[in-house]
Design a protein around this motif. Structure first.
Motif: not given
Length: 356
Positions: A197-213
């Motif tokens: 019932d809790e969200p999984d905040p790992q590796w969301r796209l807004p986070f990944l967006y600012d890194y090359t890979d």
């Protein structure tokens, strides 16, 4: 002769790291294109195969000249090996594209060197005039597109981005593309089961967006987040950005108003970041093929953002739910038939928005 996959010799497709003289292919449909005159070309490729099953190997595709379907597809089964990309009895000027078909969550591909029977490489192809930035999740990657709903496990061999709406759209519009997508991820939560019932905040796209890979940084190079390479947004300025997110968030929001609002608020923040980094780009948001619970919230987020940022050309596209008559891929993902239908709608909408 042997060549490194750097910008002098190849055209680089997508967001890639270039480290220790090797081109790192992590994200879906990343790759390189090179041209030569000769009879044979091969490449020495590395991959993180240790501890991986056959179902999670990196898969590659080779396109020759103007082919839209690959001349060959193969998995990277060894930590390092040489693979023949092209061979002919007749000498000719040939354009080769080596593309990573499997997505970033699984094994990576590193291009150590390209080998040809020619003394020189021809100049790589020019960039196309139109540019797309494509943000999404498993649907965007072509996850399970060649699989079946009866599959009990996911296999990278059944992933094919060239059958996904993403590459179909770019191909139809004759546009360069850059895909930033990861299966199971969303805006405020990754996919969670009903027992959680809790969200999984790992590796969301807004986070990944600012890194090359970020995936390759962590999984292959074992680097801490503080040492990851930040993506230079100025190096790739798109004409249009497409955002297909919300399917995985719906596993958490579950049509609970407070959670829907949390999604809306975070979605608008992400739109702001996209506009900040791609100030000249139009933005097309979409949702609906696999799960439609967050379609109203996504539409509302786009409408509210547009109202407060009139300088931004942004629209929302409501996509119809997939039909069982068109088949179902691995874990209920869209089939090639469904992806083609989605691509037709996305292409039509982009042509309308951009007057292309």
């Amino acid at each position: 002769m042997k060549w490194k996959a750097d910008n002098e010799f190849v055209k680089v497709n997508g967001r890639t790291l270039y480290r220790n003289d090797m081109r790192v292919l992590g994200y879906t449909a990343t790759g390189v294109t090179f041209r030569f005159k000769g009879k044979k070309a091969s490449a020495v490729l590395l991959s993180d195969v240790e501890g991986r099953t056959q179902d999670s190997l990196a898969w590659m595709a080779v396109f020759v000249n103007d082919q839209t379907t690959p001349a060959k597809r193969f998995p990277l089964k060894e930590a390092e090996a040489e693979y023949t990309l092209y061979e002919s009895d007749q000498e000719a000027e040939v354009t080769i594209t080596l593309m990573k078909y499997s997505e970033v969550e699984y094994a990576k591909c590193l291009i150590k060197e390209i080998i040809t029977d020619s003394d020189t490489l021809l100049a790589p192809p020019q960039q196309k005039k139109r540019k797309m930035l494509i943000i999404g999740d498993s649907i965007t990657c072509g996850y399970g597109v060649e699989g079946d709903v009866e599959d009990e496990i996911f296999c990278t061999a059944k992933e094919n981005p060239s059958k996904a709406y993403s590459l179909l759209t770019a191909q139809e519009l004759n546009a360069e593309y850059q895909i930033v997508a990861w299966n199971g991820k969303g805006v405020i939560s990754a996919y969670i089961g009903e027992e959680r019932d809790e969200p999984d905040p790992q590796w969301r796209l807004p986070f990944l967006y600012d890194y090359t890979d970020g995936g390759s940084e962590q999984d292959y190079y074992k680097k801490e987040e503080k040492d990851w390479e930040k993506w230079d947004h100025q190096s790739y300025q798109a004409d249009i950005v497409t955002v297909y997110l919300g399917t995985n968030d719906a596993s958490y929001t579950r049509e609970i108003p407070q959670r829907d609002q949390e999604f809306i608020d975070a979605y608008k923040v992400f739109l702001g970041r996209i506009h900040q980094t791609q100030p000249q780009a139009a933005i097309l948001c979409m949702l609906g093929t696999m799960d439609q619970r967050l379609c109203p919230a996504t539409k509302r987020a786009v409408e509210e953002y547009a109202k407060n940022h009139k300088e931004v050309q942004i629209e929302y596209l409501d996509l119809p739910a997939q039909s069982e008559e068109d088949g179902l891929g691995t874990f209920w993902h869209p089939t090639a038939i469904t992806h083609r239908k989605v691509a037709d709608k996305v292409v039509a909408k982009i042509k309308e928005m951009m007057r292309w």
